[in-house]
Design an enzyme around this catalytic site. Structure first.
Site, mmCIF file in Angstrom:
data_model
loop_
_atom_site.group_PDB
_atom_site.id
_atom_site.type_symbol
_atom_site.label_atom_id
_atom_site.label_comp_id
_atom_site.label_asym_id
_atom_site.label_seq_id
_atom_site.Cartn_x
_atom_site.Cartn_y
_atom_site.Cartn_z
ATOM 1 N N MET A 1 41.103 57.180 48.146
ATOM 2 C CA MET A 1 41.090 56.089 47.169
ATOM 3 C C MET A 1 42.520 55.679 46.844
ATOM 4 O O MET A 1 43.381 56.539 46.598
ATOM 5 C CB MET A 1 40.373 56.516 45.891
ATOM 6 C CG MET A 1 38.866 56.729 46.049
ATOM 7 S SD MET A 1 37.989 55.295 46.694
ATOM 8 C CE MET A 1 38.193 54.133 45.331
ATOM 9 N N SER B 1 34.033 44.900 50.518
ATOM 10 C CA SER B 1 33.273 45.517 49.420
ATOM 11 C C SER B 1 32.516 44.430 48.668
ATOM 12 O O SER B 1 33.129 43.526 48.075
ATOM 13 C CB SER B 1 34.220 46.224 48.443
ATOM 14 O OG SER B 1 33.539 46.413 47.204
ATOM 15 N N MET C 1 28.039 52.655 41.505
ATOM 16 C CA MET C 1 28.670 53.310 40.349
ATOM 17 C C MET C 1 27.605 53.625 39.304
ATOM 18 O O MET C 1 26.731 52.791 39.036
ATOM 19 C CB MET C 1 29.719 52.360 39.743
ATOM 20 C CG MET C 1 30.789 51.966 40.736
ATOM 21 S SD MET C 1 31.922 50.768 40.002
ATOM 22 C CE MET C 1 32.983 50.480 41.419
HETATM 23 C C1 DX5 Z 1 36.319 51.320 43.278
HETATM 24 C C2 DX5 Z 1 35.793 50.268 44.222
HETATM 25 C C3 DX5 Z 1 36.821 49.159 44.404
HETATM 26 C C4 DX5 Z 1 36.394 48.146 45.416
HETATM 27 C C5 DX5 Z 1 37.565 47.438 46.042
HETATM 28 O O1 DX5 Z 1 36.768 50.748 42.145
HETATM 29 O O2 DX5 Z 1 35.547 50.918 45.448
HETATM 30 O O3 DX5 Z 1 38.014 49.780 44.805
HETATM 31 O O4 DX5 Z 1 35.745 48.733 46.461
HETATM 32 O O5 DX5 Z 1 37.988 46.553 45.150
HETATM 33 P P1 DX5 Z 1 39.258 45.606 45.427
HETATM 34 O O6 DX5 Z 1 39.358 45.395 46.922
HETATM 35 O O7 DX5 Z 1 38.912 44.343 44.698
HETATM 36 O O8 DX5 Z 1 40.415 46.350 44.876
HETATM 37 ZN ZN ZN Z 2 34.372 51.794 47.491
#
Ligand code: DX5
Ligand code: ZN
Length: 216
Positions: free
Chosen positions: A134, A5, A34
């Site tokens: 998620m 990411s 976002m």
């Molecule tokens: C939502 C985003 C994060 C990101 C991953 O908040 O989608 O979850 O991709 O972040 P890490 O791997 O740093 O938790």
């Molecule tokens: Zn994501």
């Protein structure tokens, strides 16, 4: 498969860092979008996909954490996105947008947050390429994996195996060297990692390689 990411990447070196994850075996690039409404943070727009497109052959996967995904989809597709993932929370009837993305010959995924009942994804699994469970409440990188996610991943794995085994099971949030094995054992096949890739002192290539090793 690992989907770094870029939310956690140093944006002054974005292209180089993506290339380094590719060298480590990354399977795709995960672009966390976002809008400051669906989630309390504002991150990036289609200009980032446009900028990355010429830099990497990896598929660019766009995770729309936005209130109105249909409004932004064409802009990301035009910028070069290979897949669009949007949230069931804001699109209870996703069929039209699923068909629209598929109509452009691109892949489509449905995402849902840790408080969304996994069973409610069943009617749509046959129509999508990827289900994103998620493992944090979205909005920021660097959060801790929510332990209850493991049972949810197992439940989603059972649904996918029954309804559409071709559908990928992706997880996102707090995936690192400590949690990736547990998520893989529960049935996840694609792993989004931001901090664990771009925050690792060993560098993104070694971090990517190690995470892939641990996911096996
Ligand atoms: C939502 C985003 C994060 C990101 C991953 O908040 O989608 O979850 O991709 O972040 P890490 O791997 O740093 O938790
Ligand atoms: Zn994501």
């Amino acid at each position: 498969m690992l989907a770094p990411s870029i939310l956690a990447a140093d944006f002054s070196r974005l292209g180089d860092l993506v290339t380094l994850t590719e060298a480590g075996g990354a399977d795709r690039v995960h672009v966390d979008v976002m809008d400051g409404h669906f989630v309390p943070n504002l991150s990036m727009g289609s200009v980032v996909v446009k900028g990355l497109r010429p830099v990497t052959r990896l598929p660019l996967e766009v995770h729309l954490m936005v209130e109105a995904p249909a409004r932004f989809t064409d802009g990301f597709l035009k910028a070069g996105a290979d897949s669009i993932i949007f949230h069931l929370e804001v699109m209870p009837d996703p069929i039209e947008l699923i068909r629209h993305v598929r109509g452009h010959g691109k892949k489509v995924g449905l995402a849902f947050n840790p408080d969304y009942d996994v069973k409610r994804t069943e009617p749509f699994l046959a129509d999508i390429d990827l289900a994103l469970c998620m493992t944090v409440f979205p909005g920021f990188g660097g959060q801790a994996y929510i332990p209850e996610s493991t049972g949810r991943i197992r439940e989603l794995r059972r649904l996918i195996d029954r309804v559409n085994p071709r559908c990928e099971l992706e997880v996102d949030g707090g995936i690192d060297q400590r949690t990736i094995g547990e998520a893989a054992a529960a049935g996840a096949t694609v792993f989004v990692a931001g901090t664990a890739v771009f925050g690792d002192p060993a560098g993104p290539t070694a971090a990517t390689r190690e995470l892939i090793r641990l996911a096996k």
